[in-house]
Design a protein around this motif. Structure first.
Motif, PDB file in Angstrom:
ATOM      1  N   MET A 121       7.033  -5.172  26.307  1.00 50.55           N
ATOM      2  CA  MET A 121       5.758  -4.478  26.158  1.00 50.55           C
ATOM      3  C   MET A 121       5.782  -3.039  26.672  1.00 50.55           C
ATOM      4  O   MET A 121       4.826  -2.302  26.517  1.00 50.55           O
ATOM      5  CB  MET A 121       4.639  -5.251  26.837  1.00 50.55           C
ATOM      6  CG  MET A 121       4.871  -5.497  28.314  1.00 50.55           C
ATOM      7  SD  MET A 121       3.745  -6.709  28.974  1.00 50.55           S
ATOM      8  CE  MET A 121       2.478  -5.643  29.619  1.00 50.55           C
ATOM      9  N   ASN A 122       6.896  -2.582  27.234  1.00 52.83           N
ATOM     10  CA  ASN A 122       7.016  -1.220  27.733  1.00 52.83           C
ATOM     11  C   ASN A 122       7.084  -0.257  26.544  1.00 52.83           C
ATOM     12  O   ASN A 122       8.061  -0.220  25.810  1.00 52.83           O
ATOM     13  CB  ASN A 122       8.267  -1.080  28.601  1.00 52.83           C
ATOM     14  CG  ASN A 122       8.390   0.264  29.245  1.00 52.83           C
ATOM     15  OD1 ASN A 122       7.677   1.211  28.918  1.00 52.83           O
ATOM     16  ND2 ASN A 122       9.332   0.376  30.175  1.00 52.83           N
ATOM     17  N   LYS A 123       6.050   0.536  26.359  1.00 44.44           N
ATOM     18  CA  LYS A 123       5.964   1.450  25.218  1.00 44.44           C
ATOM     19  C   LYS A 123       6.764   2.731  25.431  1.00 44.44           C
ATOM     20  O   LYS A 123       7.011   3.473  24.496  1.00 44.44           O
ATOM     21  CB  LYS A 123       4.495   1.824  24.936  1.00 44.44           C
ATOM     22  CG  LYS A 123       3.596   0.646  24.676  1.00 44.44           C
ATOM     23  CD  LYS A 123       3.946  -0.037  23.387  1.00 44.44           C
ATOM     24  CE  LYS A 123       2.958  -1.161  23.107  1.00 44.44           C
ATOM     25  NZ  LYS A 123       3.547  -2.338  22.587  1.00 44.44           N
ATOM     26  N   ASP A 124       7.156   3.006  26.680  1.00 46.01           N
ATOM     27  CA  ASP A 124       7.828   4.258  26.997  1.00 46.01           C
ATOM     28  C   ASP A 124       9.351   4.162  27.006  1.00 46.01           C
ATOM     29  O   ASP A 124      10.015   5.122  27.378  1.00 46.01           O
ATOM     30  CB  ASP A 124       7.358   4.767  28.365  1.00 46.01           C
ATOM     31  CG  ASP A 124       5.881   5.110  28.363  1.00 46.01           C
ATOM     32  OD1 ASP A 124       5.376   5.536  27.308  1.00 46.01           O
ATOM     33  OD2 ASP A 124       5.237   4.938  29.411  1.00 46.01           O
ATOM     34  N   ILE A 125       9.902   3.037  26.603  1.00 50.92           N
ATOM     35  CA  ILE A 125      11.357   2.913  26.641  1.00 50.92           C
ATOM     36  C   ILE A 125      11.975   3.753  25.529  1.00 50.92           C
ATOM     37  O   ILE A 125      11.443   3.866  24.433  1.00 50.92           O
ATOM     38  CB  ILE A 125      11.836   1.450  26.541  1.00 50.92           C
ATOM     39  CG1 ILE A 125      11.340   0.767  25.271  1.00 50.92           C
ATOM     40  CG2 ILE A 125      11.480   0.674  27.769  1.00 50.92           C
ATOM     41  CD1 ILE A 125      11.931  -0.595  25.031  1.00 50.92           C
ATOM     42  N   ASN A 126      13.084   4.344  25.859  1.00 48.41           N
ATOM     43  CA  ASN A 126      13.813   5.172  24.906  1.00 48.41           C
ATOM     44  C   ASN A 126      14.869   4.278  24.246  1.00 48.41           C
ATOM     45  O   ASN A 126      16.025   4.276  24.639  1.00 48.41           O
ATOM     46  CB  ASN A 126      14.456   6.356  25.643  1.00 48.41           C
ATOM     47  CG  ASN A 126      15.100   7.338  24.699  1.00 48.41           C
ATOM     48  OD1 ASN A 126      15.005   7.219  23.488  1.00 48.41           O
ATOM     49  ND2 ASN A 126      15.777   8.312  25.268  1.00 48.41           N
ATOM     50  N   MET A 127      14.421   3.501  23.255  1.00 48.70           N
ATOM     51  CA  MET A 127      15.297   2.543  22.596  1.00 48.70           C
ATOM     52  C   MET A 127      15.022   2.563  21.094  1.00 48.70           C
ATOM     53  O   MET A 127      13.868   2.595  20.673  1.00 48.70           O
ATOM     54  CB  MET A 127      15.051   1.139  23.173  1.00 48.70           C
ATOM     55  CG  MET A 127      16.114   0.141  22.803  1.00 48.70           C
ATOM     56  SD  MET A 127      16.113  -1.316  23.888  1.00 48.70           S
ATOM     57  CE  MET A 127      14.774  -2.276  23.245  1.00 48.70           C
ATOM     58  N   ARG A 128      16.087   2.576  20.324  1.00 46.31           N
ATOM     59  CA  ARG A 128      15.972   2.553  18.869  1.00 46.31           C
ATOM     60  C   ARG A 128      17.157   1.806  18.287  1.00 46.31           C
ATOM     61  O   ARG A 128      18.161   1.605  18.968  1.00 46.31           O
ATOM     62  CB  ARG A 128      15.919   3.972  18.309  1.00 46.31           C
ATOM     63  CG  ARG A 128      17.196   4.765  18.579  1.00 46.31           C
ATOM     64  CD  ARG A 128      17.246   6.069  17.809  1.00 46.31           C
ATOM     65  NE  ARG A 128      18.378   6.892  18.203  1.00 46.31           N
ATOM     66  CZ  ARG A 128      19.626   6.731  17.768  1.00 46.31           C
ATOM     67  NH1 ARG A 128      19.920   5.757  16.926  1.00 46.31           N
ATOM     68  NH2 ARG A 128      20.595   7.531  18.183  1.00 46.31           N
ATOM     69  N   LYS A 129      17.021   1.413  17.024  1.00 50.06           N
ATOM     70  CA  LYS A 129      18.144   0.751  16.359  1.00 50.06           C
ATOM     71  C   LYS A 129      19.293   1.728  16.162  1.00 50.06           C
ATOM     72  O   LYS A 129      19.072   2.926  15.981  1.00 50.06           O
ATOM     73  CB  LYS A 129      17.721   0.215  14.986  1.00 50.06           C
ATOM     74  CG  LYS A 129      17.135  -1.162  15.040  1.00 50.06           C
ATOM     75  CD  LYS A 129      17.143  -1.802  13.669  1.00 50.06           C
ATOM     76  CE  LYS A 129      16.964  -3.280  13.896  1.00 50.06           C
ATOM     77  NZ  LYS A 129      17.264  -4.058  12.729  1.00 50.06           N
ATOM     78  N   VAL A 130      20.507   1.221  16.188  1.00 48.55           N
ATOM     79  CA  VAL A 130      21.687   2.021  15.862  1.00 48.55           C
ATOM     80  C   VAL A 130      21.559   2.428  14.397  1.00 48.55           C
ATOM     81  O   VAL A 130      21.087   1.653  13.556  1.00 48.55           O
ATOM     82  CB  VAL A 130      22.971   1.187  16.109  1.00 48.55           C
ATOM     83  CG1 VAL A 130      24.181   1.820  15.475  1.00 48.55           C
ATOM     84  CG2 VAL A 130      23.190   0.981  17.597  1.00 48.55           C
ATOM     85  N   ILE A 131      21.984   3.635  14.077  1.00 52.86           N
ATOM     86  CA  ILE A 131      21.908   4.094  12.698  1.00 52.86           C
ATOM     87  C   ILE A 131      22.807   3.239  11.804  1.00 52.86           C
ATOM     88  O   ILE A 131      23.745   2.601  12.274  1.00 52.86           O
ATOM     89  CB  ILE A 131      22.265   5.588  12.559  1.00 52.86           C
ATOM     90  CG1 ILE A 131      23.704   5.860  13.009  1.00 52.86           C
ATOM     91  CG2 ILE A 131      21.261   6.456  13.298  1.00 52.86           C
ATOM     92  CD1 ILE A 131      24.168   7.290  12.774  1.00 52.86           C
ATOM     93  N   SER A 132      22.514   3.253  10.518  1.00 53.12           N
ATOM     94  CA  SER A 132      23.298   2.478   9.548  1.00 53.12           C
ATOM     95  C   SER A 132      24.588   3.219   9.196  1.00 53.12           C
ATOM     96  O   SER A 132      24.743   4.414   9.492  1.00 53.12           O
ATOM     97  CB  SER A 132      22.480   2.261   8.274  1.00 53.12           C
ATOM     98  OG  SER A 132      22.309   3.499   7.598  1.00 53.12           O
ATOM     99  N   LYS A 133      25.477   2.528   8.548  1.00 51.26           N
ATOM    100  CA  LYS A 133      26.726   3.138   8.089  1.00 51.26           C
ATOM    101  C   LYS A 133      26.423   4.306   7.158  1.00 51.26           C
ATOM    102  O   LYS A 133      27.025   5.366   7.256  1.00 51.26           O
ATOM    103  CB  LYS A 133      27.582   2.089   7.373  1.00 51.26           C
ATOM    104  CG  LYS A 133      28.893   2.618   6.854  1.00 51.26           C
ATOM    105  CD  LYS A 133      29.734   1.546   6.208  1.00 51.26           C
ATOM    106  CE  LYS A 133      31.064   2.136   5.761  1.00 51.26           C
ATOM    107  NZ  LYS A 133      31.978   1.134   5.252  1.00 51.26           N
ATOM    108  N   GLU A 134      25.454   4.114   6.275  1.00 54.98           N
ATOM    109  CA  GLU A 134      25.085   5.154   5.317  1.00 54.98           C
ATOM    110  C   GLU A 134      24.534   6.390   6.037  1.00 54.98           C
ATOM    111  O   GLU A 134      24.857   7.526   5.677  1.00 54.98           O
ATOM    112  CB  GLU A 134      24.057   4.629   4.310  1.00 54.98           C
ATOM    113  CG  GLU A 134      24.579   3.554   3.387  1.00 54.98           C
ATOM    114  CD  GLU A 134      24.726   2.167   4.036  1.00 54.98           C
ATOM    115  OE1 GLU A 134      24.071   1.899   5.081  1.00 54.98           O
ATOM    116  OE2 GLU A 134      25.526   1.369   3.512  1.00 54.98           O
ATOM    117  N   GLU A 135      23.710   6.169   7.050  1.00 52.68           N
ATOM    118  CA  GLU A 135      23.151   7.291   7.814  1.00 52.68           C
ATOM    119  C   GLU A 135      24.254   8.035   8.573  1.00 52.68           C
ATOM    120  O   GLU A 135      24.247   9.274   8.620  1.00 52.68           O
ATOM    121  CB  GLU A 135      22.094   6.798   8.802  1.00 52.68           C
ATOM    122  CG  GLU A 135      20.819   6.304   8.139  1.00 52.68           C
ATOM    123  CD  GLU A 135      19.896   5.571   9.093  1.00 52.68           C
ATOM    124  OE1 GLU A 135      18.689   5.859   9.058  1.00 52.68           O
ATOM    125  OE2 GLU A 135      20.386   4.723   9.874  1.00 52.68           O
TER     126      GLU A 135
END
Length: 163
Positions: free
Chosen positions: A52-66
């Motif tokens: 529930m922490n909205k301030d975390i600096n987390m995202r999915k790893v980019i795709s191979k295409e990206e």
């Protein structure tokens, strides 16, 4: 929301695998759910992040295409070199913390070029620039290792072909 077995980028830790999503039965708040992350560079470590922490600096790893798309446009891009060391450190650290793969690529490109230039002059890169270069390299190699399904050691030599 992330799922178990997703790969994520977490702050300056870098690429991590979501190994579990659970409550902390022994902790202070037994109702709170956590992502359990395992950094790919430190496989014996775990990180617990409250969902529930909205301030975390987390995202999915980019795709191979990206990843491939980013690399294909790197020859034409660069960031400005800032002569003032303190200002450069401040600006480059902001780019490092941005969590943006393209910014990391540009940092690596600028600092690696400067390092090569300094070496030809018989000098070394400043310690703050070298630290930023190492951090950007670690973050990017972890993400691209996952995205391109490559060994960590093979990522930077591969990326250098595009810079």
């Amino acid at each position: 929301m992330f799922e178990i077995n997703d790969y994520v980028m977490y702050g300056l830790t870098g690429a991590c695998k979501v190994t579990d999503i659970r409550r902390d039965e022994e902790g202070y708040n037994k109702e709170r759910k956590y992502y359990i992350l395992s950094p790919i560079r430190e496989t014996d470590s775990i990180i617990m992040i409250p969902i529930m922490n909205k301030d975390i600096n987390m995202r999915k790893v980019i795709s191979k295409e990206e990843a491939e798309e980013l690399l294909s446009h790197m020859k034409d891009k660069q960031i400005d070199w800032i002569d003032d060391a303190k200002e450069r450190a401040r600006e480059y650290n902001e780019l490092l913390k941005s969590g943006d793969s393209e910014s990391w690529l540009l940092l690596i490109k600028a600092l690696a070029d400067e390092k090569l230039e300094k070496k030809e002059e018989g000098k070394k890169l400043s310690s703050s620039d070298d630290l930023i270069l190492k951090s950007a390299t670690n973050l990017l190699s972890g993400e691209f290792s996952v995205a391109l399904d490559m060994d960590l050691d093979d990522v930077i030599p591969y990326i250098k072909k595009f810079l």
